[in-house]
Design a protein around this motif. Structure first.
Motif, PDB file in Angstrom:
ATOM      1  N   ALA B  81      31.891 -52.566-120.436  1.00  0.00           N
ATOM      2  CA  ALA B  81      32.613 -51.941-119.321  1.00  0.00           C
ATOM      3  C   ALA B  81      33.499 -52.945-118.598  1.00  0.00           C
ATOM      4  O   ALA B  81      34.425 -52.563-117.886  1.00  0.00           O
ATOM      5  CB  ALA B  81      31.603 -51.338-118.345  1.00  0.00           C
ATOM      6  N   ARG B  82      33.220 -54.223-118.772  1.00  0.00           N
ATOM      7  CA  ARG B  82      34.003 -55.258-118.082  1.00  0.00           C
ATOM      8  C   ARG B  82      35.159 -55.788-118.928  1.00  0.00           C
ATOM      9  O   ARG B  82      35.903 -56.656-118.477  1.00  0.00           O
ATOM     10  CB  ARG B  82      33.098 -56.420-117.678  1.00  0.00           C
ATOM     11  N   THR B  83      35.266 -55.321-120.153  1.00  0.00           N
ATOM     12  CA  THR B  83      36.359 -55.801-121.003  1.00  0.00           C
ATOM     13  C   THR B  83      37.702 -55.366-120.430  1.00  0.00           C
ATOM     14  O   THR B  83      37.867 -54.224-120.009  1.00  0.00           O
ATOM     15  CB  THR B  83      36.195 -55.238-122.432  1.00  0.00           C
ATOM     16  N   GLU B  84      38.640 -56.294-120.429  1.00  0.00           N
ATOM     17  CA  GLU B  84      39.978 -55.999-119.926  1.00  0.00           C
ATOM     18  C   GLU B  84      40.958 -56.022-121.096  1.00  0.00           C
ATOM     19  O   GLU B  84      40.683 -56.647-122.131  1.00  0.00           O
ATOM     20  CB  GLU B  84      40.359 -57.016-118.851  1.00  0.00           C
ATOM     21  N   PRO B  85      42.085 -55.329-120.936  1.00  0.00           N
ATOM     22  CA  PRO B  85      43.008 -55.202-122.072  1.00  0.00           C
ATOM     23  C   PRO B  85      43.421 -56.537-122.680  1.00  0.00           C
ATOM     24  O   PRO B  85      43.520 -56.670-123.898  1.00  0.00           O
ATOM     25  CB  PRO B  85      44.217 -54.488-121.463  1.00  0.00           C
ATOM     26  N   LYS B 138      33.283 -47.837-124.601  1.00  0.00           N
ATOM     27  CA  LYS B 138      32.593 -48.402-123.435  1.00  0.00           C
ATOM     28  C   LYS B 138      33.588 -48.946-122.411  1.00  0.00           C
ATOM     29  O   LYS B 138      33.233 -49.200-121.265  1.00  0.00           O
ATOM     30  CB  LYS B 138      31.661 -49.542-123.872  1.00  0.00           C
ATOM     31  N   ASP B 140      37.121 -49.268-120.026  1.00  0.00           N
ATOM     32  CA  ASP B 140      37.971 -48.420-119.197  1.00  0.00           C
ATOM     33  C   ASP B 140      39.099 -47.847-120.050  1.00  0.00           C
ATOM     34  O   ASP B 140      39.502 -48.465-121.042  1.00  0.00           O
ATOM     35  CB  ASP B 140      38.568 -49.257-118.057  1.00  0.00           C
ATOM     36  N   PRO B 141      39.628 -46.691-119.646  1.00  0.00           N
ATOM     37  CA  PRO B 141      40.677 -46.079-120.468  1.00  0.00           C
ATOM     38  C   PRO B 141      41.917 -46.953-120.644  1.00  0.00           C
ATOM     39  O   PRO B 141      42.670 -46.770-121.594  1.00  0.00           O
ATOM     40  CB  PRO B 141      41.025 -44.803-119.688  1.00  0.00           C
ATOM     41  N   ASP B 142      42.122 -47.921-119.742  1.00  0.00           N
ATOM     42  CA  ASP B 142      43.328 -48.732-119.893  1.00  0.00           C
ATOM     43  C   ASP B 142      43.209 -49.752-121.026  1.00  0.00           C
ATOM     44  O   ASP B 142      44.211 -50.330-121.440  1.00  0.00           O
ATOM     45  CB  ASP B 142      43.704 -49.428-118.578  1.00  0.00           C
ATOM     46  N   VAL B 143      42.003 -49.977-121.531  1.00  0.00           N
ATOM     47  CA  VAL B 143      41.857 -50.938-122.633  1.00  0.00           C
ATOM     48  C   VAL B 143      42.492 -50.397-123.920  1.00  0.00           C
ATOM     49  O   VAL B 143      43.376 -51.044-124.492  1.00  0.00           O
ATOM     50  CB  VAL B 143      40.386 -51.335-122.837  1.00  0.00           C
ATOM     51  N   ASP B 180      32.128 -42.043-129.241  1.00  0.00           N
ATOM     52  CA  ASP B 180      32.717 -40.816-128.692  1.00  0.00           C
ATOM     53  C   ASP B 180      32.165 -40.474-127.309  1.00  0.00           C
ATOM     54  O   ASP B 180      32.128 -39.308-126.927  1.00  0.00           O
ATOM     55  CB  ASP B 180      32.466 -39.636-129.641  1.00  0.00           C
ATOM     56  N   GLU B 181      31.735 -41.481-126.569  1.00  0.00           N
ATOM     57  CA  GLU B 181      31.222 -41.201-125.229  1.00  0.00           C
ATOM     58  C   GLU B 181      32.351 -40.999-124.236  1.00  0.00           C
ATOM     59  O   GLU B 181      32.154 -40.446-123.165  1.00  0.00           O
ATOM     60  CB  GLU B 181      30.336 -42.362-124.758  1.00  0.00           C
ATOM     61  N   ARG B 182      33.505 -41.481-124.585  1.00  0.00           N
ATOM     62  CA  ARG B 182      34.654 -41.337-123.703  1.00  0.00           C
ATOM     63  C   ARG B 182      35.846 -40.952-124.573  1.00  0.00           C
ATOM     64  O   ARG B 182      36.013 -41.460-125.670  1.00  0.00           O
ATOM     65  CB  ARG B 182      34.908 -42.665-123.000  1.00  0.00           C
ATOM     66  N   GLN B 183      36.656 -40.049-124.046  1.00  0.00           N
ATOM     67  CA  GLN B 183      37.778 -39.549-124.832  1.00  0.00           C
ATOM     68  C   GLN B 183      38.870 -40.607-124.945  1.00  0.00           C
ATOM     69  O   GLN B 183      39.221 -41.246-123.953  1.00  0.00           O
ATOM     70  CB  GLN B 183      38.350 -38.311-124.147  1.00  0.00           C
TER      71      GLN B 183
END
Lengths: 362, 283
Positions: B81-85, B138, B140-143, B180-183
């Motif tokens: 969850a902490r990974t950034e792009p 896992k 954020d959508p911005d990744v 597939d936990e997040r679209q």
């Protein structure tokens, strides 16, 4: 049924936005939205049905008077008594001849729906059972199972989402995300402090919008929200898609979240306070429809207190069928109000959130 | 299925003798022709291979095994969850640069303070590279959205203006896995070759067991454990994974516990069923 449900939601919004209190005008709005002659079984309240039975069984003149009272454009129930929260105005006296004429027309068209006359009552009549939800949502029963099972069933065919499809994920992201420390250095701040000759004991880090904390999702299953049942299910699903299925704690309630349903396994408990800092998203009208249509006036006041207390440690978003302007300033100050409005954009929500949540920055 | 395969598991080079119980990155059963085709398409088009599937279905071990068969290098980046792009491209060591600056030992080359991310390594390797981005759902959508350009053009620009791009002759293979936990966004999906790994069949499980256990393979024991796995899948929403199936078998073999032993049920509960069934670890 699906388009009908959407029209019912639009009807509620319109009546509220236009501040319509006259049932005659409300009936016209209902007709404009295609709610003029719906199937009687789904739109006529049990109160009206029982009144009809009484009319058929009783004396014509007496029944006539009751019918006249019933269709008068006043917020009075069929029995002549004021409904909960409604003003108990005295019934107007009707000339007997006119009353008999109206009674004759009523008797002749007994099978016809009188929904336009009773549009406001229709709006608070919850459709239940098989016809309960556009998306197959179960009727919220008296137990936790009825609430928890709500979002599970899907299968909409012609559902029109309350936000533009292509922006919906972005709007939900903006509604649920919070600014959290990133790993990248806040270069401007670092340079400024070094230039001042300050000793840097902690690296100034930048901030980024993230949903990594997850959310607590409070879903209102009050009867007044039943026209928005499909939107409710759609929003819950969207939140899970955007935030992550395991990151969304779903809590269901009716009107106010004192006793809530969680699960599975479904169970009723007292409201579980969220972890400090965890964003709380509420899908509710905060009692506004109830107030408008003569239900509990204290609901909104309860929400004001609740949101004010909660907002001291948790960022709050309220996804409401109504625009934020209709809510008191005390609510707008502590919660980000995101309306179910097709014109809404992600930028609007982000701007509102950044204005509101500046104080959550460490 | 006949086509010119760039990636062909059957053409795997001869390997040194595997140990008794080889690791997951040394053995992979490619009995799904659709999967093999998807890998070939991804290699030919230079598009990432996006692998969907339930936990424990072998998504994460697919990439290293493709690299092994192709003879390419590989690296796995597990997303949190902490990974950034930018993490998949580079990481900037601001603290080190600050230290050097204060000590008067600042290096003139900026890249001295940047460590390469998995995509940088993949794009810069002319010999071929498999980059595995594990569990992208896992993040954020911005990744994933931040990867649209690097994955679309197989190049990116460093903060000091240098362009890192894949060699024209040999595109790296980027394998991305998701539970597939997040679209994932439409543009991201459009850039990928997608393949779904389903729950393994009994036949597949037996093959996996045979490949991993070698001379220790016991068909009747493997069948028994596979039947337990099937039953657990029917009783509980989360079915045991292939890895748990293998762990159970390995434990049975190493501890010399067979299905008739008194300890069988306990071993099954702790290694296969875990918290899915009515197990009570305290008993």
């Amino acid at each position: 049924m699906s388009s009908h449900r959407g029209a019912l939601a639009d009807f509620l919004r319109t009546v509220h936005a236009l501040q319509i209190t006259d049932p005659g005008h409300a009936a016209q709005v209902a007709a404009l939205l295609g709610l003029g002659r719906p199937p009687e079984a789904t739109l006529v309240s049990p109160v009206i049905s029982s009144t009809r039975a009484a009319v058929a069984a009783s004396d014509a003149a007496t029944a006539t008077a009751r019918q006249v009272n019933d269709i008068e454009p006043r917020p009075v129930t069929s029995a002549g008594s004021a409904g909960p929260g409604q003003s108990a105005e005295p019934a107007k006296e009707q000339p007997v001849a006119v009353a008999r004429q109206v009674a004759g027309e009523e008797q002749a068209s007994l099978a016809r729906s009188r929904v336009p006359d009773r549009a406001i009552r229709v709006s608070v009549t919850r459709t239940s059972g098989a016809s309960a939800g556009l998306r197959g949502e179960q009727s919220p029963g008296p137990n936790a199972a009825g609430w928890v099972g709500g979002v599970a069933a899907q299968g909409v065919q012609s559902y029109v989402a309350p936000w533009q499809r292509q922006w919906a994920s972005g709007i939900m992201l903006a509604s649920t995300a919070t600014m959290q420390p990133a790993r990248t250095l806040d270069m401007a701040s670092a340079v400024r402090r070094i230039a001042k000759g300050e000793v840097i004991r902690r690296l100034p880090l930048g901030r980024r919008l993230t949903v990594r904390l997850g959310i607590q999702l409070l879903i209102d299953h009050a009867e007044a929200m039943s026209p928005f049942a499909a939107d409710r299910a759609w929003l819950a699903e969207l939140a899970q898609h955007v935030v992550g299925q395991d990151q969304v704690e779903i809590v269901r309630f009716r009107s106010i979240p004192e006793v809530v349903a969680v699960g599975p396994p479904p169970r009723l408990i007292s409201y579980p306070p969220p972890m400090p800092g965890l964003p709380v998203v509420v899908i509710s009208d905060l009692g506004l429809i109830g107030n408008r249509f003569g239900s509990a006036a204290r609901v909104l006041a309860w929400w004001e207190i609740f949101l004010n207390r909660l907002s001291t440690i948790n960022p709050i978003t309220v996804i409401s069928p109504f625009p934020k302007a209709v809510y008191p300033a005390s609510v707008r100050r502590c919660a980000l109000i995101v309306p179910l409005d097709h014109r809404l954009t992600m930028r609007e929500v982000l701007n509102s959130a950044s204005r509101l949540r500046g104080r959550f920055r460490a | 299925m006949t086509y010119r395969k760039v990636f062909d598991p059957a053409s795997e080079p001869a390997r040194p003798t595997l140990g008794a119980f080889p690791g997951d990155d040394l053995v992979y059963v490619f009995d799904n022709e659709r999967m093999v085709l998807a890998v070939n398409v991804a290699l030919q088009t230079g598009r990432p291979l996006l692998v969907f599937g339930p936990p424990g279905s072998g998504k994460s071990t697919l990439g290293p095994n493709i690299a092994r068969i192709l003879g390419w290098n590989s690296r796995t980046e597990v997303i949190t969850a902490r990974t950034e792009p930018e993490d998949l491209l580079w990481r900037f060591d601001a603290l080190r640069r600050l230290n050097d600056a204060q000590a008067g030992a600042l290096k003139p080359e900026m890249d001295a303070y940047f460590s390469r991310g998995v995509l940088w390594e993949a794009f810069a390797d002319p010999q071929g590279f498999v980059a595995i981005i594990d569990e992208i759902d896992k993040a954020d959508p911005d990744v994933p959205n931040g990867l649209l350009k690097p994955l679309g053009t197989l190049s990116f620009e460093t903060p000091w203006g240098q362009t890192v791009s894949a060699s024209t002759g040999r595109s790296p293979l980027v394998v991305i896995t998701t539970n597939d936990e997040r679209q994932l966004s439409g543009p991201f999906l459009r850039r990928c070759i997608t393949i779904r790994v389903g729950h393994p069949t009994t036949k597949h499980l037996l093959k996996v067991a045979e490949c991993h256990l070698g001379e220790h393979y016991d068909r009747s024991l493997a069948l028994r454990v596979a039947a337990e796995l099937e039953q657990a899948g029917r009783d509980a929403p989360q079915r045991p994974s292939t890895a748990e199936f293998l762990d159970t078998l390995v434990a049975c073999i190493k501890l010399e516990i067979n299905a008739d032993a008194a300890e069988w049920e306990l071993l099954r509960d702790v290694a296969l069923l875990k918290r899915r069934g009515s197990d009570d670890l305290s008993r």
